[in-house]
Design an enzyme around this catalytic site. Structure first.
Site, short mmCIF file in Angstrom:
data_model
loop_
_atom_site.label_atom_id
_atom_site.label_comp_id
_atom_site.label_asym_id
_atom_site.label_seq_id
_atom_site.Cartn_x
_atom_site.Cartn_y
_atom_site.Cartn_z
N GLU A 96 0.83 -1.22 0.00
CA GLU A 96 0.00 0.00 0.00
C GLU A 96 0.86 1.27 0.00
OE1 GLU A 96 -2.98 0.05 3.11
OE2 GLU A 96 -3.42 2.16 2.75
N LYS A 283 -6.89 -0.37 11.83
CA LYS A 283 -6.35 -0.80 10.53
C LYS A 283 -5.11 0.02 10.22
CE LYS A 283 -5.86 -1.13 5.89
NZ LYS A 283 -4.99 -0.32 5.01
N ASP A 299 4.59 -14.12 12.23
CA ASP A 299 3.26 -14.61 11.86
C ASP A 299 2.26 -13.46 12.05
OD1 ASP A 299 0.74 -15.72 11.73
OD2 ASP A 299 1.34 -17.59 12.71
N HIS A 396 -2.48 10.99 0.19
CA HIS A 396 -2.59 9.60 -0.25
C HIS A 396 -2.68 9.53 -1.77
CE1 HIS A 396 -3.32 5.44 0.84
NE2 HIS A 396 -4.12 5.39 -0.20
P1 NDP Z 1 9.47 -23.23 16.10
O1 NDP Z 1 8.95 -24.48 16.68
O2 NDP Z 1 9.84 -23.21 14.66
O3 NDP Z 1 10.78 -22.76 16.88
C1 NDP Z 1 10.83 -22.55 18.25
C2 NDP Z 1 11.99 -23.35 18.77
O4 NDP Z 1 13.23 -22.65 18.59
C3 NDP Z 1 11.91 -23.60 20.23
O5 NDP Z 1 11.02 -24.60 20.53
C4 NDP Z 1 13.35 -23.95 20.56
O6 NDP Z 1 13.53 -25.33 20.30
C5 NDP Z 1 14.16 -23.19 19.51
N1 NDP Z 1 14.94 -22.10 20.11
C6 NDP Z 1 16.26 -21.84 19.88
N2 NDP Z 1 16.68 -20.79 20.59
C7 NDP Z 1 15.64 -20.35 21.32
C8 NDP Z 1 15.46 -19.29 22.25
N3 NDP Z 1 16.45 -18.47 22.60
N4 NDP Z 1 14.23 -19.10 22.78
C9 NDP Z 1 13.21 -19.91 22.44
N5 NDP Z 1 13.32 -20.94 21.57
C10 NDP Z 1 14.53 -21.17 21.02
O7 NDP Z 1 8.53 -21.99 16.31
P2 NDP Z 1 7.48 -21.57 17.40
O8 NDP Z 1 7.26 -22.62 18.43
O9 NDP Z 1 7.92 -20.23 17.86
O10 NDP Z 1 6.15 -21.43 16.55
C11 NDP Z 1 6.02 -20.39 15.62
C12 NDP Z 1 5.44 -20.93 14.34
O11 NDP Z 1 4.21 -21.59 14.59
C13 NDP Z 1 5.14 -19.82 13.38
O12 NDP Z 1 5.67 -20.19 12.12
C14 NDP Z 1 3.62 -19.80 13.33
O13 NDP Z 1 3.17 -19.37 12.06
C15 NDP Z 1 3.24 -21.23 13.60
N6 NDP Z 1 1.91 -21.51 14.15
C16 NDP Z 1 1.07 -20.54 14.62
C17 NDP Z 1 -0.16 -20.88 15.14
C18 NDP Z 1 -1.03 -19.79 15.71
O14 NDP Z 1 -0.59 -18.66 15.87
N7 NDP Z 1 -2.30 -20.07 16.04
C19 NDP Z 1 -0.62 -22.28 15.19
C20 NDP Z 1 0.39 -23.21 14.74
C21 NDP Z 1 1.60 -22.83 14.21
P3 NDP Z 1 14.63 -26.15 21.16
O15 NDP Z 1 14.33 -25.87 22.59
O16 NDP Z 1 14.40 -27.55 20.77
O17 NDP Z 1 15.97 -25.60 20.76
#
Ligand code: NDP
Length: 452
Positions: A96, A283, A299, A396
């Site tokens: 936009e 918005k 997201d 705009h």
């Molecule tokens: P991921 O599962 O991709 O990544 C998060 C992982 O990163 C953690 O579980 C951890 O795994 C690792 N990690 C590494 N360093 C860190 C740190 N410093 N702090 C925290 N975690 C760390 O992503 P999310 O769990 O964040 O989920 C986000 C995704 O889920 C987005 O893509 C979203 O679009 C999607 N989603 C959204 C929904 C909604 O909003 N309703 C529903 C379902 C999915 P480890 O501890 O193993 O290293």
């Protein structure tokens, strides 16, 4: 095509600032060169910033299903942003016109009052577990609360690394909600797991924990669990930003500052009282927030859902930001939930996102949330400043005219030229643009449409 990535990262320490005067007047290649120098980007990062290597088909194919390509949006830089005394150059992906200009302009005004101050909560998210057929709601609630420690320990056993980082499941709460209209009279029983997701948005890890504790919840209550998923109304993970602008600094459009400030306050009152207006007000806020979210791989559907649910928290949909006059200052405040990540999702996977993060130079989700809240407030300031005075169409339309010129067939320098003619004619429409083009000589038309 702009020359991207050709400027070496020089060794001269450039003072860090987001106040890049005249940036919008530079050719694209020079803008990129300036950002490369300032942000010390590598040639690879520079070409990702320019879109060339932002996302390969190979990576896109790993990100989603049935991939057939990638889809691009314009990437602009919001300038002049100062949050908690630090300057930020803010990448914004948005289709936009006027969004980037509005943030840049409003941030410049806000600088007059010292920029934005902001804060953000810990990354506390909510995982929901829906329980049914539990018998007596008070008894079931008490049983769940009595097993708090076991539930937390079980939840954390699914993510020991989060606990090591200082995060993980921290608390539980149980909510009993009145049965909605329908044949079933059983009140809703919902267990909330309060989870600190640290640097992650957290959806996946929350869902893992919520699903993981479900059998124990059934055992404790004797009930049956259905849904186990995060809530996007993350009202414990709020970000807040404030700006204080001397009223005199608002003078514009041949109007004194106090008159502009009064218009802004009236806009705020309108949005606070009327959901029809609040929707449009918000918005505008989300114009800025979403553009940054997209550029940084966040997201934005989750952010949108959270913001609007939060805006309705007292039963009426209300503005996320408000404006008041306090003494000689116009004071703007915004508060909204922002579930962001610097890890997870596409953040480490999307090369363009990595380059954009390198430009923003925010290293934690807390910092990211503070900048995004400030961007939302800046976007809103630009909108209400114009709405409360001369209206938004003038500014705009000048920007929209460029899109109209392209739609009519103009290319190269003729886009700007035709856009200016449309604005001058006071008629920013494709048919008018075509009429102007058709009045050109064959030679001029070929130059104007890039067909020569
Ligand atoms: P991921 O599962 O991709 O990544 C998060 C992982 O990163 C953690 O579980 C951890 O795994 C690792 N990690 C590494 N360093 C860190 C740190 N410093 N702090 C925290 N975690 C760390 O992503 P999310 O769990 O964040 O989920 C986000 C995704 O889920 C987005 O893509 C979203 O679009 C999607 N989603 C959204 C929904 C909604 O909003 N309703 C529903 C379902 C999915 P480890 O501890 O193993 O290293």
């Amino acid at each position: 095509m702009a020359e991207r990535g050709v400027v070496p990262v020089d060794q001269v320490i450039t003072p860090w600032t987001s106040r890049l005067s005249g940036f919008h007047k530079l050719p694209v290649a020079e803008r990129i060169a300036q950002v490369v120098r300032l942000c010390r980007l590598t040639p690879e990062e520079a070409s990702r910033l320019g879109g060339e290597d932002a996302l390969s088909l190979e990576i896109a194919n790993q990100m989603i299903e049935n991939a057939v390509g990638t889809f691009q949006l314009p990437l602009g830089l919001g300038l002049n942003m100062q949050v908690n005394g630090r300057d930020y150059i803010v990448p914004m992906a948005v289709e936009e016109p006027s969004v980037v200009a509005a943030v840049t302009f409003a941030a410049k005004i806000a600088r007059e009052g010292g920029g934005f101050t902001a804060e953000a909560d810990d990354a506390l998210m909510i995982g929901q577990v829906q329980v049914t057929k539990y018998g007596d709601p008070t008894e079931a609630t008490q049983k769940l609360l009595a097993h708090r420690d076991e539930l937390l320990a079980l939840a954390n056993s699914f993510h020991p690394t989060m606990v090591k980082r200082g995060g993980g499941a921290k608390d539980i709460e149980v909510r009993v909600l009145p049965a909605p209209e329908g044949p079933q009279s059983e009140p809703l029983l919902v267990l909330h797991l309060i989870i600190d997701t640290q640097e992650a948005m957290g959806a996946n890890l929350i869902n893992t924990m919520a699903e993981g504790v479900a059998p124990m919840v059934e055992q404790i209550t004797g009930g049956r669990v259905y849904l186990r998923i995060l809530s996007n109304l993350c009202d414990r993970r709020l970000a807040r930003a404030t700006c204080r602008i001397p009223v005199t600094a608002l003078a514009d459009f041949d109007l004194p500052g106090d008159q502009i400030a009064e218009g802004i306050v009236q806009a705020s009152r309108f949005a606070s009282a009327d959901p029809y207006r609040a929707a449009t007000h918000n918005k505008g806020v989300m114009n800025g927030v979403d553009a940054v979210a997209i550029a940084l791989g966040q997201d934005w559907r989750a952010i949108e859902a959270g913001a609007h649910a939060f805006a309705s928290r007292d039963g009426q949909y209300r503005p996320l930001s408000t404006w008041k006059i306090e003494g000689e200052e116009l004071v703007g405040r915004i508060e909204l939930p922002l579930a962001l990540g610097t890890v997870g999702g596409p953040i480490k996977v999307h090369p363009g996102v990595q380059a954009n993060l390198q430009v923003l130079k925010a290293t934690t989700t807390r910092e990211l949330a503070m900048v995004m809240a400030a961007v939302g407030l800046a976007q809103n300031l630009a909108a209400v400043r114009a709405l409360g005075s001369i209206g938004i169409q003038k500014g705009h339309m000048a920007l929209h005219a460029r899109c109209v010129a392209v739609t009519a067939g103009a290319r190269g320098p003729w886009v700007e030229k035709l856009a200016n003619l449309l604005v001058k004619a006071g008629h920013v429409k494709v048919d008018k643009a075509r009429e102007i083009l058709s009045s050109l000589s064959q030679e001029e038309l070929a130059a104007a449409t890039g067909t020569g």
